[in-house]
Design a protein around this motif. Structure first.
Motif, mmCIF file in Angstrom:
data_model
loop_
_atom_site.group_PDB
_atom_site.id
_atom_site.type_symbol
_atom_site.label_atom_id
_atom_site.label_comp_id
_atom_site.label_asym_id
_atom_site.label_seq_id
_atom_site.Cartn_x
_atom_site.Cartn_y
_atom_site.Cartn_z
ATOM 1 N N THR A 187 0.825 -1.215 0.000
ATOM 2 C CA THR A 187 0.000 0.000 0.000
ATOM 3 C C THR A 187 0.856 1.260 0.000
ATOM 4 O OG1 THR A 187 -0.147 -0.185 2.429
ATOM 5 C CG2 THR A 187 -1.948 -1.126 1.137
ATOM 6 N N VAL A 191 0.586 4.564 -2.484
ATOM 7 C CA VAL A 191 -0.062 5.689 -1.805
ATOM 8 C C VAL A 191 0.975 6.415 -0.946
ATOM 9 C CG1 VAL A 191 -1.927 6.394 -0.259
ATOM 10 C CG2 VAL A 191 -2.241 4.412 -1.753
ATOM 11 N N THR A 197 -5.321 5.491 2.215
ATOM 12 C CA THR A 197 -5.282 4.451 1.185
ATOM 13 C C THR A 197 -6.685 4.177 0.658
ATOM 14 O OG1 THR A 197 -3.394 3.402 2.283
ATOM 15 C CG2 THR A 197 -4.594 2.093 0.656
#
Length: 342
Positions: A187, A191, A197
């Motif tokens: 993630t 991001v 996220t």
């Protein structure tokens, strides 16, 4: 000397015999042949446990798909903080003020402690999130397992050797620890640290991690079956006829692998659902405010002493679904291969 009456009677009897003759010589009724798929379906319909399990599984997928429609009819959604809007729904300790977790005619399964969201809608949307995430991951794992298993089993040699070593290497990974460690890294790659996220990024990350570590068992099964099939007469005949390897795999081998693929797939899906719930339970899967089975278990584990009813509904729903799907897998296996019947 024969009388005319006797002659007429004889002629009549001959006519009767001649008329009766064609009736006895009519073509017999044709026996309708059944394909292997039809025979499988007939065996499956006789299995009451399998049919009941299939209905339960279809019911879960149906209500998950119809969650937005049910939300409109029910008049509530999984995101509104009803306990914050109406202070009478929660007591001074932020627990449901009503009995049994706040179950009323307005809130069928009660309300969530602290935030006061509707548990019924949380459950429906949580099922929707978990089921369809697991379904996408299972489809990806099945496709990967089929490709690797077929290629390695058919071509053999160095191709099979290196694909086998890759499979062994990934099987050595500790699945749960790798999932927990890799999810935050994945993630962060997509991001920025100071940004929230998006849910679709988490979905893709969960599907990707489960796919990466979930195809090896099916691949080994497909490889083993392919090794036995590639020496059969129909495969040798296709080679002599000049069929390409792709055509042999697609036309000769793949149709004979439907049974193990379908049976193994029915066992993989409930296991994948539990993995999706596990990731959310430990905090690396879906997070607030996305409804999810695992997140509901995480909340319930913190407040089960004060509000044990909150854990009851998602727990029962998951147990019923997983057991029904496993029984469905057994019934599908028995329908395809009666020799393995229970």
């Amino acid at each position: 000397m024969t009388s005319p009456i006797e002659i007429q009677g004889a002629e009549a009897s001959i006519e009767v015999d001649e008329k009766a003759g064609p009736k006895r010589s009519e073509q017999p009724e044709k026996l309708a042949g059944r394909s292997p798929g039809q025979l499988m379906w007939l065996r499956f319909k006789r299995d009451r446990t399998g049919v009941l399990s299939a209905y339960i599984v279809l019911f879960f997928f149906l209500i998950a798909a119809l969650a937005p429609l049910i939300s409109k009819l029910y008049g509530k959604d999984p995101y509104t903080l009803y306990g914050q809007d109406d202070p009478t729904l929660l007591n001074d300790f932020n627990m449901p003020s009503g009995p049994n977790g706040g179950i009323t005619s307005e809130f069928w399964f009660g309300i969530e402690p602290t935030l006061g969201r509707d548990v019924f809608m949380q459950l429906l949307y949580g099922m929707r999130t978990s089921l369809y995430t697991a379904l996408a991951a299972t489809v990806a794992m099945v496709i990967m397992g089929i490709v690797i298993g077929l290629v390695g089993g058919y071509f053999g040699g160095k191709v099979d050797y290196w694909l086998g070593r890759l499979t062994d290497f990934l099987l050595a990974f500790p699945n749960q620890l790798f999932m927990i460690a890799s999810m935050p890294v994945i993630t962060v790659v997509f991001v920025a640290p100071d940004e929230e996220t998006p849910t679709y990024i988490r979905t893709l990350a969960i599907v990707g991690v489960l796919w990466f570590l979930g195809w090896m068992g099916l691949s080994r099964l497909i490889r083993a079956v392919t090794l036995s099939l590639r020496e059969r007469e129909f495969v040798e005949a296709a080679k002599v006829a000049g069929a390409s390897p792709w055509r042999i795999i697609r036309k000769e081998l793949l149709p004979n692998l439907v049974t193990p693929i379908l049976v193994q797939g029915t066992y993989m899906l409930p296991s994948t659902i539990l993995s999706v719930a596990f990731l959310s339970f430990v905090g690396v899967g879906y997070t607030e405010p996305t409804p999810d089975w695992g997140r509901m278990f995480a909340i319930g584990s913190d407040i089960y002493e004060q509000d044990p009813v909150y854990m009851f509904f998602p727990g029962v729903a998951m147990v019923v679904f997983v057991v029904a799907f496993n029984l469905l897998g057994d019934s599908v296996r028995d329908a395809f291969d009666p020799k393995t019947g229970r």
